[in-house]
Design a protein around this motif. Structure first.
Motif, short mmCIF file in Angstrom:
data_model
loop_
_atom_site.label_atom_id
_atom_site.label_comp_id
_atom_site.label_asym_id
_atom_site.label_seq_id
_atom_site.Cartn_x
_atom_site.Cartn_y
_atom_site.Cartn_z
N UNK A 34 0.85 -1.12 0.04
CA UNK A 34 0.06 -0.08 -0.09
C UNK A 34 0.74 1.12 -0.07
N UNK A 35 1.87 1.21 0.74
CA UNK A 35 2.53 2.52 0.78
C UNK A 35 3.40 2.51 -0.47
N UNK A 36 3.99 1.71 -1.00
CA UNK A 36 4.50 1.72 -2.47
C UNK A 36 3.62 2.29 -3.42
N UNK A 37 2.63 1.52 -3.43
CA UNK A 37 1.50 1.93 -4.51
C UNK A 37 1.10 3.59 -4.30
N UNK A 38 0.98 4.07 -2.86
CA UNK A 38 0.64 5.54 -2.74
C UNK A 38 1.84 6.40 -3.02
N UNK A 39 2.83 6.15 -2.62
CA UNK A 39 4.03 6.89 -2.91
C UNK A 39 4.31 7.11 -4.44
N UNK A 40 3.73 6.20 -5.20
CA UNK A 40 4.12 6.30 -6.52
C UNK A 40 2.86 7.06 -7.29
N UNK A 41 1.70 7.41 -6.67
CA UNK A 41 0.71 8.05 -7.20
C UNK A 41 1.24 9.56 -7.49
N UNK A 42 0.98 10.01 -8.61
CA UNK A 42 1.20 11.31 -9.06
C UNK A 42 0.36 12.30 -8.37
N UNK A 43 -1.03 11.95 -8.03
CA UNK A 43 -1.99 12.93 -7.73
C UNK A 43 -2.17 13.08 -6.27
#
Length: 79
Positions: A34-43
Motif C-alpha cells: 500500500x505504501x509503495x502504491x501510494x508514494x508512486x501516485x502522481x496526484x
C-alpha cells in the motif's frame, strides 16, 4: 491533490465518512504494498498513516520523511 489514509479497518471507515479514501492493511506485507502504491501516485498530496501501521515499515517511512518530496506523510494516532 488527494489525501489517502493507510490504516486499520476502523480508521479507514472513519476517514471515508469524511470523504478521504483509504487502504485497509493488517500485515507488514500489505502495508509495504500500500505504501509503495501510494508514494508512486502522481496526484497524492498527503498520506495519512497510523502509528501502529507505520511501525510495521518504520525504516521505509522514516527514509521517505527524511528524503522529503511528495506526498507529505503524516502519522496519526491509533484509536
Amino acid at each position: 491533490m488527494k489525501t489517502l489514509v493507510i490504516a486499520d479497518e476502523d480508521t479507514v471507515i472513519g476517514f471515508s465518512l469524511a470523504g478521504v479514501q483509504g487502504m485497509i492493511v493488517a500485515t507488514a506485507e500489505e502495508t509495504q504494498r500500500a505504501f509503495d502504491q501510494a508514494t508512486q501516485a502522481n496526484d497524492l498530496g498527503i498520506l495519512l498513516i497510523t502509528e501502529r501501521v507505520a511501525q510495521m515499515i518504520r525504516k521505509k517511512v522514516d527514509n521517505w520523511i527524511i528524503g522529503g518530496g511528495q506526498p507529505l506523510i503524516v502519522e496519526i494516532p491509533d484509536a
